[in-house]
Design a protein around this motif. Structure first.
Motif, PDB file in Angstrom:
ATOM      1  N   PHE A  67     -60.666  52.654  69.453  1.00 22.91           N
ATOM      2  CA  PHE A  67     -61.830  53.086  70.247  1.00 22.91           C
ATOM      3  C   PHE A  67     -62.225  54.474  69.760  1.00 22.91           C
ATOM      4  N   ASP A  68     -63.362  54.552  69.057  1.00 23.39           N
ATOM      5  CA  ASP A  68     -63.661  55.803  68.357  1.00 23.39           C
ATOM      6  C   ASP A  68     -64.116  56.940  69.265  1.00 23.39           C
ATOM      7  N   SER A  69     -64.381  56.629  70.542  1.00 25.26           N
ATOM      8  CA  SER A  69     -64.751  57.723  71.454  1.00 25.26           C
ATOM      9  C   SER A  69     -63.519  58.337  72.116  1.00 25.26           C
ATOM     10  N   MET A  70     -62.342  57.796  71.809  1.00 21.11           N
ATOM     11  CA  MET A  70     -61.107  58.293  72.443  1.00 21.11           C
ATOM     12  C   MET A  70     -60.176  58.918  71.418  1.00 21.11           C
ATOM     13  N   THR A  71     -59.307  59.797  71.895  1.00 23.15           N
ATOM     14  CA  THR A  71     -58.304  60.385  71.009  1.00 23.15           C
ATOM     15  C   THR A  71     -57.249  59.330  70.674  1.00 23.15           C
ATOM     16  N   VAL A  72     -56.412  59.674  69.706  1.00 26.01           N
ATOM     17  CA  VAL A  72     -55.300  58.786  69.332  1.00 26.01           C
ATOM     18  C   VAL A  72     -54.413  58.515  70.548  1.00 26.01           C
ATOM     19  N   ALA A  73     -54.106  59.579  71.314  1.00 30.12           N
ATOM     20  CA  ALA A  73     -53.230  59.423  72.486  1.00 30.12           C
ATOM     21  C   ALA A  73     -53.849  58.450  73.492  1.00 30.12           C
ATOM     22  N   THR A 100     -77.229  50.100  73.774  1.00 32.09           N
ATOM     23  CA  THR A 100     -77.121  48.951  72.863  1.00 32.09           C
ATOM     24  C   THR A 100     -76.438  49.340  71.566  1.00 32.09           C
ATOM     25  N   ALA A 101     -76.818  50.490  71.013  1.00 31.49           N
ATOM     26  CA  ALA A 101     -76.217  50.909  69.742  1.00 31.49           C
ATOM     27  C   ALA A 101     -74.713  51.121  69.892  1.00 31.49           C
ATOM     28  N   GLU A 102     -74.302  51.733  71.008  1.00 32.75           N
ATOM     29  CA  GLU A 102     -72.869  52.010  71.198  1.00 32.75           C
ATOM     30  C   GLU A 102     -72.069  50.720  71.413  1.00 32.75           C
ATOM     31  N   ILE A 103     -72.541  49.902  72.357  1.00 33.67           N
ATOM     32  CA  ILE A 103     -71.804  48.645  72.630  1.00 33.67           C
ATOM     33  C   ILE A 103     -71.913  47.702  71.430  1.00 33.67           C
ATOM     34  N   GLY A 104     -73.095  47.687  70.786  1.00 34.45           N
ATOM     35  CA  GLY A 104     -73.290  46.830  69.608  1.00 34.45           C
ATOM     36  C   GLY A 104     -72.347  47.213  68.476  1.00 34.45           C
ATOM     37  N   THR A 105     -72.205  48.513  68.227  1.00 37.52           N
ATOM     38  CA  THR A 105     -71.277  48.973  67.183  1.00 37.52           C
ATOM     39  C   THR A 105     -69.843  48.588  67.557  1.00 37.52           C
ATOM     40  N   MET A 106     -69.516  48.728  68.844  1.00 39.22           N
ATOM     41  CA  MET A 106     -68.169  48.321  69.295  1.00 39.22           C
ATOM     42  C   MET A 106     -67.953  46.820  69.086  1.00 39.22           C
ATOM     43  N   SER A 107     -69.019  46.034  69.286  1.00 35.62           N
ATOM     44  CA  SER A 107     -68.891  44.575  69.094  1.00 35.62           C
ATOM     45  C   SER A 107     -68.625  44.235  67.633  1.00 35.62           C
ATOM     46  N   VAL A 108     -69.442  44.831  66.738  1.00 37.18           N
ATOM     47  CA  VAL A 108     -69.308  44.440  65.326  1.00 37.18           C
ATOM     48  C   VAL A 108     -68.052  45.041  64.667  1.00 37.18           C
ATOM     49  N   THR A 109     -67.482  46.084  65.263  1.00 36.97           N
ATOM     50  CA  THR A 109     -66.240  46.644  64.700  1.00 36.97           C
ATOM     51  C   THR A 109     -65.003  46.136  65.464  1.00 36.97           C
ATOM     52  N   GLU A 110     -65.183  45.059  66.201  1.00 37.76           N
ATOM     53  CA  GLU A 110     -64.103  44.368  66.935  1.00 37.76           C
ATOM     54  C   GLU A 110     -63.497  45.205  68.064  1.00 37.76           C
ATOM     55  N   LYS A 162     -77.680  43.013  75.195  1.00 38.06           N
ATOM     56  CA  LYS A 162     -78.045  43.004  73.769  1.00 38.06           C
ATOM     57  C   LYS A 162     -76.908  43.579  72.925  1.00 38.06           C
ATOM     58  N   GLY A 163     -76.245  44.607  73.441  1.00 36.82           N
ATOM     59  CA  GLY A 163     -75.119  45.218  72.718  1.00 36.82           C
ATOM     60  C   GLY A 163     -73.953  44.250  72.574  1.00 36.82           C
ATOM     61  N   LEU A 164     -73.627  43.564  73.665  1.00 32.63           N
ATOM     62  CA  LEU A 164     -72.482  42.634  73.631  1.00 32.63           C
ATOM     63  C   LEU A 164     -72.764  41.417  72.749  1.00 32.63           C
ATOM     64  N   ASN A 165     -74.065  41.123  72.533  1.00 33.76           N
ATOM     65  CA  ASN A 165     -74.423  39.951  71.718  1.00 33.76           C
ATOM     66  C   ASN A 165     -75.048  40.340  70.385  1.00 33.76           C
ATOM     67  N   THR A 166     -74.646  41.492  69.874  1.00 35.27           N
ATOM     68  CA  THR A 166     -75.183  41.976  68.598  1.00 35.27           C
ATOM     69  C   THR A 166     -74.706  41.104  67.441  1.00 35.27           C
ATOM     70  N   GLU A 167     -75.631  40.843  66.507  1.00 35.89           N
ATOM     71  CA  GLU A 167     -75.247  40.109  65.294  1.00 35.89           C
ATOM     72  C   GLU A 167     -74.499  41.068  64.367  1.00 35.89           C
ATOM     73  N   PRO A 168     -73.617  40.525  63.501  1.00 30.19           N
ATOM     74  CA  PRO A 168     -72.807  41.401  62.641  1.00 30.19           C
ATOM     75  C   PRO A 168     -73.648  42.290  61.722  1.00 30.19           C
ATOM     76  N   GLY A 169     -73.092  43.452  61.395  1.00 27.93           N
ATOM     77  CA  GLY A 169     -73.713  44.337  60.411  1.00 27.93           C
ATOM     78  C   GLY A 169     -74.593  45.412  61.021  1.00 27.93           C
ATOM     79  N   ALA A 170     -74.915  46.426  60.184  1.00 26.85           N
ATOM     80  CA  ALA A 170     -75.748  47.542  60.635  1.00 26.85           C
ATOM     81  C   ALA A 170     -77.133  47.031  61.035  1.00 26.85           C
ATOM     82  N   ALA A 171     -77.654  46.054  60.279  1.00 26.02           N
ATOM     83  CA  ALA A 171     -78.974  45.511  60.585  1.00 26.02           C
ATOM     84  C   ALA A 171     -78.955  44.847  61.968  1.00 26.02           C
ATOM     85  N   GLY A 172     -77.838  44.204  62.293  1.00 24.71           N
ATOM     86  CA  GLY A 172     -77.692  43.549  63.597  1.00 24.71           C
ATOM     87  C   GLY A 172     -77.768  44.555  64.734  1.00 24.71           C
TER      88      GLY A 172
END
Lengths: 263, 263
Positions: free
Chosen positions: B90-96, A115-125, A217-227
């Motif tokens: 994608f922060d888990s990947m290299t630039v390449a 959840t943390a990994e996918i959630g962070t990916m969601s909120v950072t676009e 839950k990760g894919l539907n994370t609310e924006p921000g670190a708290a989310g």
């Protein structure tokens, strides 16, 4: 106005999550019949979910087996059948404690991480970036995690069962002076292949639940670190509750398939 | 050609887009300006099909993408490259791996060919030799340039930029602006740039569209926009808040503040 009533709000949330997880399951199955992600992405998830979870699952299994041996020994000594304690430890580990406790530990370790990994990916676009690059996020993010969890959870459970039985045997034979021969014979007599298979099937289901709920839950994370924090907490709690609830229904279902096993 | 017709979208109960109509000709650079939170990025996400409109349509070469399923949209998105506001590498990947993502997913190039393309695209954005670095090792400007290299890796027909200079120093902003102009000329792509940076708009735009209160307030050449008599357009270009906006934030207008100081 219904949203003002806490009970209704909670029920709505439960049904929304259940529906969302079910749709994610369908999408994951559909993705599984298409082109799979690169091998390296799959291997990474098997490593993270399987290999990296080994210490926590082994520790859980070992100490559960040892505690069970001590507790059961004290009860069985009263009726003078201490040679049966090993069988009780073995059957309990394989049928219930191994799958359920491994599942709960994985829900905490793997579920929160997913959840943390996918959630962070969601909120950072980054999830939007995947879609923008014409890539299905379910195929890329969810499918590898679901496959790894479904296949690795039973293997981890078997390892937990094994170290639990070995730990229990060590306490019983080494410290509580149970006769090795009787302990060993009873253990083999009572431990059935069916029991081990049911334990593995259950743990596969638990793995599926953990990966799906955590990914949803990760894919539907609310924006921000708290989310992200909120989503990770919800994923762990929901996964744990669903493991306990589904354990009951799976036990009943397997008992219906083979009633003599249930007795 | 890309055409937006009567686009409406509400988010969180707020009617953000209230009938946007816009035409982007092939090969032109359209800059969309407007205040923070006016719906510029939302409009951009509709063009890419990342959001579904409540009402209206988006036509790309005559095809309404608002009616396509997510699966059908993956085909359409291969014509697009998008630079996200926070780069979204994608922060888990290299630039390449980031730059070659679209090639890995949708092309049949050999590994050597992909490596060559990655080096070429990184060269275009002025970042040769960073292939093995991870996004965490890059500065904000470098991240945007890598994201730009990723966006152009598969030679798209359309390039979408979401606030490309936000968070960058003036020099790096100018570097990015020059890159956008260079890419438009060399790759002959249709560019849509969302920004509230008027210096960028002036430098990049063939035409400027201003989004205000959910509709297009003006859509004209940069010279025409700068010569506009529309008070809202003038205030935005000159960076002057209206009396109402001042009152909304401070509780009193600039005029009232002046009178208070005299008193």
């Amino acid at each position: 106005m219904t949203s003002a009533i806490p009970g209704v709000q909670a029920l709505t949330s439960i049904f929304r999550t259940a529906g969302g997880v079910f749709l994610l399951l369908l999408e994951t199955v559909r993705a599984a019949f298409g082109r799979w992600p690169r091998r390296r992405v799959m291997v990474d998830q098997f490593y993270l979910i399987g290999y990296r979870s080994t210490p926590v699952v082994l520790t859980t299994g070992l100490f559960t087996g040892m505690v069970l041996a001590v507790q059961s020994f004290n009860q069985f000594r009263r009726v003078n059948i201490t040679s049966m304690v090993g069988a009780v430890v073995g059957v309990s580990m394989v049928k219930e404690l191994g799958p359920v406790l491994s599942g709960l530990m994985l829900a905490g370790r793997v579920g929160a991480a997913i959840t943390a990994e996918i959630g962070t990916m969601s909120v950072t676009e980054q999830v939007d970036a995947l879609r923008a690059l014409a890539t299905n996020p379910v195929r890329w993010l969810v499918l590898p995690r679901v496959l790894a969890a479904v296949l690795m959870t039973p293997i981890l459970t078997l390892m937990a069962d094994l170290v639990g039985i070995v730990g229990g045997s060590f306490i019983l034979v080494g410290f509580l002076k149970v006769e090795w021969h009787f302990h060993y014979t009873n253990l083999l007599d009572w431990l059935k292949v069916w029991d081990v298979s049911v334990g593995c099937a259950k743990s596969s289901c638990f793995g599926l639940l953990i990966a799906l709920i955590s990914s949803y839950k990760g894919l539907n994370t609310e924006p921000g670190a708290a989310g992200v924090g909120k989503a990770a907490t919800e994923a762990v709690v929901t996964s744990c509750i669903m493991i306990l609830i589904s354990d009951f229904f799976l036990t009943v279902a397997f008992a219906a398939i083979k009633p003599d096993w249930a007795n | 050609m890309l055409e937006i017709r009567n686009l409406h979208k509400s988010l969180g109960g707020k009617h953000v887009l209230r009938g946007v109509n816009l035409v982007v000709e092939k090969g032109e650079a359209l800059v969309v300006i407007g205040g923070s939170g006016c719906g510029k990025s939302v409009m951009l996400k509709h063009i890419l099909g990342l959001m579904k409109p409540d009402q209206g349509s988006i036509h790309i070469d005559g095809r309404d993408i608002a009616k396509l399923t997510e699966r059908e949209l993956y085909g359409v998105r291969q014509q697009f490259g998008m630079l996200f506001q926070a780069a979204a590498l994608f922060d888990s990947m290299t630039v390449a791996d980031n730059v070659s993502f679209a090639l890995d997913e949708h092309s049949k190039f050999s590994t050597a060919e992909k490596k060559e393309i990655v080096a070429k695209k990184l060269g275009i954005v002025g970042l040769p030799g960073v292939e093995k670095m991870f996004p965490a090792d890059l500065s904000g400007g470098m991240k945007k340039r890598v994201a730009l290299a990723r966006a152009i890796a598969a030679d798209p027909d359309f390039l979408l930029y979401d606030e490309p200079t936000t968070g960058l120093d003036p020099i790096m902003s100018d570097v990015i602006n020059e890159l956008i102009v260079k890419l438009k000329k060399t790759l002959k792509v249709t560019s849509i740039v969302v920004t509230h940076d008027m210096a960028s708009a002036r430098k990049i735009a063939d035409r400027i569209a201003m989004l205000h209160e959910g509709t297009i307030r003006i859509h004209a050449t940069p010279d025409e926009v700068y010569a506009s008599d529309d008070p809202i357009v003038k205030r935005f270009i000159n960076g002057q808040a209206s009396e109402e906006q001042m009152k909304e934030v401070w509780g009193y207008t600039a005029t009232q503040a002046g009178e208070g100081a005299k008193g």
